[in-house]
Design a protein around this motif. Structure first.
Motif, PDB file in Angstrom:
ATOM      1  N   GLY A 120      -3.901   0.310   3.967  1.00  7.49           N
ATOM      2  CA  GLY A 120      -4.140  -0.919   4.688  1.00  7.49           C
ATOM      3  C   GLY A 120      -5.152  -1.792   3.994  1.00  7.49           C
ATOM      4  O   GLY A 120      -5.836  -2.567   4.620  1.00  7.49           O
ATOM      5  N   GLU A 173       4.547   4.415   8.361  1.00  7.60           N
ATOM      6  CA  GLU A 173       3.411   4.165   7.486  1.00  7.60           C
ATOM      7  C   GLU A 173       2.759   5.439   6.996  1.00  7.60           C
ATOM      8  O   GLU A 173       2.167   5.471   5.915  1.00  7.60           O
ATOM      9  CB  GLU A 173       2.369   3.308   8.201  1.00  7.60           C
ATOM     10  N   THR A 195       5.651  -2.603   4.509  1.00  6.00           N
ATOM     11  CA  THR A 195       4.265  -2.651   4.053  1.00  6.00           C
ATOM     12  C   THR A 195       4.207  -2.069   2.647  1.00  6.00           C
ATOM     13  O   THR A 195       4.661  -0.952   2.413  1.00  6.00           O
ATOM     14  CB  THR A 195       3.355  -1.847   4.989  1.00  6.00           C
ATOM     15  N   ALA A 254      -2.746  -4.082  -0.670  1.00  8.27           N
ATOM     16  CA  ALA A 254      -1.715  -4.046   0.367  1.00  8.27           C
ATOM     17  C   ALA A 254      -1.170  -5.443   0.639  1.00  8.27           C
ATOM     18  O   ALA A 254      -1.906  -6.434   0.622  1.00  8.27           O
ATOM     19  CB  ALA A 254      -2.260  -3.443   1.657  1.00  8.27           C
ATOM     20  N   THR A 255       0.111  -5.495   0.879  1.00  6.39           N
ATOM     21  CA  THR A 255       0.773  -6.757   1.205  1.00  6.39           C
ATOM     22  C   THR A 255       2.077  -6.430   1.921  1.00  6.39           C
ATOM     23  O   THR A 255       2.315  -5.293   2.303  1.00  6.39           O
ATOM     24  CB  THR A 255       1.029  -7.590  -0.071  1.00  6.39           C
ATOM     25  N   VAL A 256       2.923  -7.423   2.087  1.00  6.00           N
ATOM     26  CA  VAL A 256       4.224  -7.241   2.738  1.00  6.00           C
ATOM     27  C   VAL A 256       5.311  -7.603   1.736  1.00  6.00           C
ATOM     28  O   VAL A 256       5.178  -8.580   0.985  1.00  6.00           O
ATOM     29  CB  VAL A 256       4.348  -8.120   3.999  1.00  6.00           C
TER      30      VAL A 256
END
Length: 400
Positions: free
Chosen positions: A392, A240, A282, A51-53
């Motif tokens: 997440g 999400e 996300t 997970a990252t942005v």
């Protein structure tokens, strides 16, 4: 004096009675089972997600510009609307270009008439030269004049074509299908520089998401990418639970030495238009699938002085069980160590619990994973890993 002693003894007696009655109520309250909500740990295949942005970018973005300085005569679109390729967006004042086109056309017509006349004269001169009436030199001079006239006609014809092309630039059309933004020049405004941007058209289907991952995942990422398509999830804020699913399309050819991260891009079809250019989202890259993972709701895991733990319900009592937590999968977490996969764990009501505390399991909504504790324990399955849910997982977790 005697009355004072009697009063003091009566006060002590009443205080002692109240103290013992309070302790009795405390013991009764302590023995009352604590209400909790539980869920059963589940064993199934789970996706390992990094997970990252990321940032959403249009697959194609076009700056609409004028090719020359001019006045905006007409704006033909509604700001923020969808436009088609070839749809007229602006009309530029055509006065100067229209006159230039007329002048170039007239010049071409004049030069063509001169050439046609010289060509007819050349035919006569050839006949006279063959008959010996005129010299060969006179014929060659006429031939040279005819060639010059022909080249002049071609040059003026090209000039007329350029003038017509320039006149067509007074109508500015969209080169792509997409959504147009706000117009930066209103009707009647003067565009003084050809580099001035009038508006921007972005494609909304498909879209690209740019994101980066630490270089420690590079080896595993390259290995998985070489074996097939990798799924990528993207979820805007507030969505999400239902992310868009795309595919990894680009891996940079070097690691950024300043950040120690590698740039990646994924493409999303975005059929419902939920993603928007410029958004921060996300991002979850499904790197691989972990077989027979133990999953519990994330709310079951608590933090203590000695690490993470869960409360396991056995025979109506709560027992503290230390656990090692792995990556996050949807609304659950993966337990690397501490649970086998069929235990009943507490998900709500931790504040009143202590090792050995009596509990009463209340009816509640089923929580992923598992079912109500009274049901049959879930069997080990090999479910297909979900690729369309919010994740997440911390990118700080090492790939297994």
């Amino acid at each position: 004096m005697r009355n004072m002693i009697y009063s003091l003894m009566l006060f002590i007696f009443m205080g002692t009675a109240l103290l013992f009655s309070g302790c009795g109520r405390g013991q009764k309250e302590a023995k009352r089972p604590a209400p909790v909500v539980t869920a059963r740990a589940e064993v199934k295949d789970a996706p390992y997600v990094l997970a990252t942005v990321g940032t959403i970018k249009a697959a194609v973005s076009v700056n609409i510009k004028s090719r020359f300085a001019a006045n905006i005569k007409k704006v033909h679109f509604v700001e923020g609307s969808l436009v088609k390729a070839g749809q007229v967006l602006y009309t530029i004042d055509p006065a100067v270009n229209a006159l230039t086109e007329q002048q170039a056309g007239a010049t071409f017509q004049r030069d063509r008439a001169d050439y046609e006349q010289l060509e007819r004269d050349l035919a006569r001169y050839k006949t006279l030269a063959d008959q010996g009436v005129i010299s060969r030199e006179q014929y060659e001079e006429k031939h040279t004049a005819t060639v010059r006239a022909k080249n002049a006609m071609r040059a003026s014809g090209a000039g007329a074509s350029i003038a017509r092309q320039t006149l067509s630039y007074n109508t500015i059309a969209s080169p792509i299908d997409g959504r147009i933004g706000a117009t930066l020049f209103d009707e009647g405004s003067f565009v003084k520089d050809k580099d001035d941007i009038l508006a921007v058209v972005n494609t909304t289907t498909p879209l690209e998401v740019s994101f980066s991952l630490p270089e420690r995942y590079l080896a595993e990422l390259r290995r998985q990418y070489s074996q097939g398509t990798l799924a990528v999830e993207a979820a805007p804020p507030g969505m999400e639970a239902h992310p868009e699913v795309g595919t990894l399309t680009f891996m940079d050819n070097q690691v950024d030495p300043g950040t120690g991260a590698i740039l990646l891009k994924a493409r999303f079809l975005n059929p419902e238009g939920r993603l928007w250019p410029g958004q921060f989202v996300t991002v979850g890259l499904v790197l691989k699938t972990i077989k027979d993972a133990v999953l519990v709701p994330s709310s079951a895991v608590q933090n203590g002085p000695e690490g993470t733990y869960v409360f396991v319900v056995k025979d109506g009592h709560a027992e503290m069980q230390p656990v090692s937590v792995g990556v996050r999968v949807h609304e659950s977490v993966m337990i690397d160590k501490g649970l086998r996969g069929d235990e009943v764990v507490v998900t709500e009501g931790h504040l009143r619990l202590f090792p050995g505390a009596a509990v009463s399991e209340e009816e509640g909504a089923d929580k992923e994973p598992g079912q109500k504790p009274g049901g049959k324990p879930p069997a080990k399955t090999a479910d297909k890993p979900a690729t369309g849910a919010a994740t997440g997982n911390e990118t700080g977790q090492s790939a297994k």
